[in-house]
Design an enzyme around this catalytic site. Structure first.
Site, mmCIF file in Angstrom:
data_model
loop_
_atom_site.group_PDB
_atom_site.id
_atom_site.type_symbol
_atom_site.label_atom_id
_atom_site.label_comp_id
_atom_site.label_asym_id
_atom_site.label_seq_id
_atom_site.Cartn_x
_atom_site.Cartn_y
_atom_site.Cartn_z
ATOM 1 N N HIS A 6 0.868 -1.189 0.000
ATOM 2 C CA HIS A 6 0.000 0.000 0.000
ATOM 3 C C HIS A 6 0.902 1.235 0.000
ATOM 4 C CE1 HIS A 6 -3.550 2.200 2.194
ATOM 5 N NE2 HIS A 6 -3.605 2.362 0.901
ATOM 6 N N CYS A 31 -3.898 9.591 4.598
ATOM 7 C CA CYS A 31 -2.796 10.219 5.342
ATOM 8 C C CYS A 31 -1.873 10.998 4.410
ATOM 9 C CB CYS A 31 -1.994 9.181 6.114
ATOM 10 S SG CYS A 31 -2.845 8.546 7.562
ATOM 11 N N ASP A 77 -0.878 4.988 -4.611
ATOM 12 C CA ASP A 77 -1.585 4.136 -3.635
ATOM 13 C C ASP A 77 -1.037 2.714 -3.539
ATOM 14 O OD1 ASP A 77 -3.705 3.866 -1.731
ATOM 15 O OD2 ASP A 77 -4.859 2.720 -3.189
HETATM 16 C C1 OXD Z 1 -7.908 3.673 0.692
HETATM 17 C C2 OXD Z 1 -7.946 4.154 -0.686
HETATM 18 O O1 OXD Z 1 -6.819 3.321 1.170
HETATM 19 O O2 OXD Z 1 -9.027 4.416 -1.236
HETATM 20 O O3 OXD Z 1 -8.968 3.619 1.346
HETATM 21 O O4 OXD Z 1 -6.860 4.251 -1.290
HETATM 22 MN MN MN Z 2 -5.207 3.401 -0.217
#
Ligand code: OXD
Ligand code: MN
Length: 585
Positions: free
Chosen positions: A226, A250, A275
């Site tokens: 992530h 964040c 992401d």
């Molecule tokens: C999450 C996103 O981490 O949408 O919720 O990226």
């Molecule tokens: Mn995310």
């Protein structure tokens, strides 16, 4: 269509269960997009925004009870509960298929089933993965079109016998009592029922690229993380790639698109991803990362020309806005957009709104879905099939106290421990209380598709294979003073931390050794042109032994739940930290 026998058979089987009136294979063309958009506009599923100000943009509102990921309704369905581990909800696959199969039974009567072949990663890349999502939502099709590469291009990759992830989604009744997000890593299958919210229904994203992919990574020797990926160009023109894991909402998108302050001329940040990172060991013994996505699904509130001008530009055309405020001139607005609220509007619930109501116009987790290719600072390597070499990894979260602005771990094993013991105050990206500190290892707690103790083991094992491992850092942009004021200005000024990272990678910055790792000396940070007091800097770089000793308890409790599965190295690091803290005053 396709000659992939297994895919055809599976689509038939799912259609026999869901019983749609019609099945439509998505080809990915512009004409198809226009047709689907028209249709969704005519039913009210989408709303067309002011095309002069927001060309190609639409607005969507989800159901009121369906505005964020629902972790308590998200399950890892593995044969044994131990394979899912203590941080995941677990359901027996047989029970899950039966229980949620009964919900899917006939759920698409009167609806169309769209078949979306998609690629995570770029066509032709050895690291890409394929999926097919079946859905009864046009909103999902149009979002997947931005977030992944869909249609014929994916069918071409699929050929006649490539593996693919079987993704089934239905909005169902949008009833939270009948909502389930199920991952079956052993079957390469995802079932999502009863939601229309992005993270629950764009199945290529969290469900495939993190939960299923983390399991694939474990079995195939790579990592699904992530993480954002950015390229930091220094004044001498060299680009260094950094990956960063931060919990949802964040600031990953902001950091990935950071605009350097004027007082630090010559730097540039290039966005590779905001992401998700798929990371492999290269022949050169380094880590190489790709962004498997093709778009950004960013949090709107708080995004402004000041916090992230590049995101504002990226999302100003061909984008989908979800749960924002609709203004009288048919544009969008959200809290923290950096412009005055309109006198009135239609809020995210679809109700008349004025600023005087005292309620938010946009939902706290309102989103924009925007094509990555439109980002003004997109890296020229963002679609490189081999990815980019990673020199540094950042871990970070929201911590009002405790963690300094930045510190560097001693080595890979210690860095893995720093990631494993990460904690952050919760945000609106998932349902539940906001602002509660919870442990979120590597920002993967909601996204790890198997037992997290084995995930830690995997991190340690990967490290052992690296001849040239990245340095691992921890950052905290959110430290506060006694009055609850943020000590660090954040946003573009975060470059000062990245600059220290860069210089640490090149052995050109000083640090002082503390029990938790190497913390910058004040002089080693480039604070040129930054208006910050000495006292604030001292607080930002302070390591308070007492606070860390208290923190050890929480870390230990978290570790305890894994029992014998927890790698011994983690306990070794925990003990070593305790010992170092005992000697520290
Ligand atoms: C999450 C996103 O981490 O949408 O919720 O990226
Ligand atoms: Mn995310």
């Amino acid at each position: 269509m396709t000659r992939h026998k297994e895919a055809l058979k599976w689509v038939d089987e799912m259609a026999a269960m869901c019983k749609p009136d019609e099945i439509v294979w998505i080809e990915g063309s512009d004409a198809e997009k226009d047709r689907l958009t028209e249709q969704a506009l005519s039913t009210g599923e989408l709303h067309l925004l002011n095309q002069e100000k927001y060309p190609g943009c639409v607005l969507h509102r989800t159901a009121e009870n369906d505005v964020a990921r629902t972790e308590h309704l998200t399950f890892i369905c593995t044969r044994t509960e131990a394979d899912a581990g203590p941080t995941n909800n677990w359901m027996d696959p047989k029970e899950a298929y039966a229980k949620v199969g009964a919900m899917f039974d006939g759920c698409m009567r009167g609806r169309t089933m769209y078949v979306i072949p998609f690629i995570m990663g770029v066509p032709g890349s050895p690291f890409r993965k394929l999926g097919i999502e079946l859905t009864d939502s046009i909103y999902v099709v149009l979002n997947m079109r931005i977030m992944t590469r869909i249609g014929q291009v994916a069918l071409d990759e699929l050929g006649e016998n490539e593996d693919f992830t079987k993704c089934l989604h239905s909005k169902g009744e949008l009833d939270i009592e009948r909502r389930f997000i199920l991952q079956f890593p052993e079957d390469n299958t995802i079932w999502s029922y009863g939601s229309g919210y992005g993270g629950n229904v764009l199945l290529g994203k969290k469900c495939l690229s993190l939960r299923i992919a983390s399991y694939m990574g474990l079995t195939e020797g790579w990592m699904a993380e992530h993480m954002l990926i950015l390229g930091l160009e220094s004044p001498d023109g060299e680009v260094t790639y950094i990956a960063g894991a931060f919990p949802s909402a964040c600031g990953k998108t902001n950091l990935a698109m950071l605009i350097p302050p004027d007082s630090l001329p010559g730097y540039k940040v290039w966005t590779v991803g905001d992401d998700i990172a798929w990371i492999r060991i290269g022949d050169d013994g380094r880590l190489w990362a790709v962004n498997p996505e093709a778009g950004f699904f960013g949090v709107a509130p708080g995004t402004s020309a000041k916090s992230n001008h590049n995101a504002m530009l990226t999302a100003s055309s061909n984008s989908i806005f979800t749960n924002v405020l609709l203004t009288p001139d048919n544009t969008v607005w959200w809290e923290g957009m950096g412009i005055d609220a309109p006198d009135q509007g239609v809020d995210w619930r679809g109700k008349p709104w004025t600023p005087k109501d005292g309620e938010n116009g946009a939902n706290a987790n309102a989103r924009f879905t925007a094509p990555a290719s439109q980002c003004p600072v997109i890296s020229s390597h963002w679609e490189d099939p081999q990815g980019v070499p990673i020199s540094a990894i950042l871990f970070g979260g929201r911590r009002a106290k405790l963690a300094p602005l930045i510190y560097e771990s001693f080595d890979w094993q210690h860095g893995s421990y720093v990631g494993a013991t990460m904690a952050s105050e919760t945000t609106a990206a998932a349902t539940g209380a906001v602002g509660v500190v919870r442990r979120d290892p590597m920002a993967m707690r909601p996204f790890c598709g198997y037992n997290m103790a084995r995930y830690f083991r995997h991190w340690l094992d990967i490290g052992k294979k690296l001849t040239n491992p990245p340095k691992i850092f921890h950052v905290n942009w959110f430290r506060q003073d006694e009055n609850g004021e943020f000590l660090w200005p954040g946003y573009g000024e975060n470059l000062r931390a990245l600059d220290w990272v860069l210089r640490r990678c090149n052995d050109k910055a000083d640090a002082r050794e503390t029990p938790i790792g190497y913390v910058p000396t004040k002089e080693s940070l480039n604070l040129e042109g930054l208006d910050i007091s000495d006292e604030a800097m001292d607080k930002l770089l302070e390591v308070r032994g007492d606070d860390w000793i208290e923190e050890l308890d929480g870390m230990q409790k978290f570790f305890d739940q894994f029992g014998y599965e927890l790698p011994a190295e983690m306990l070794e690091e925990q003990q070593a930290l305790k010992t170092r803290l005992g000697r520290w005053d």
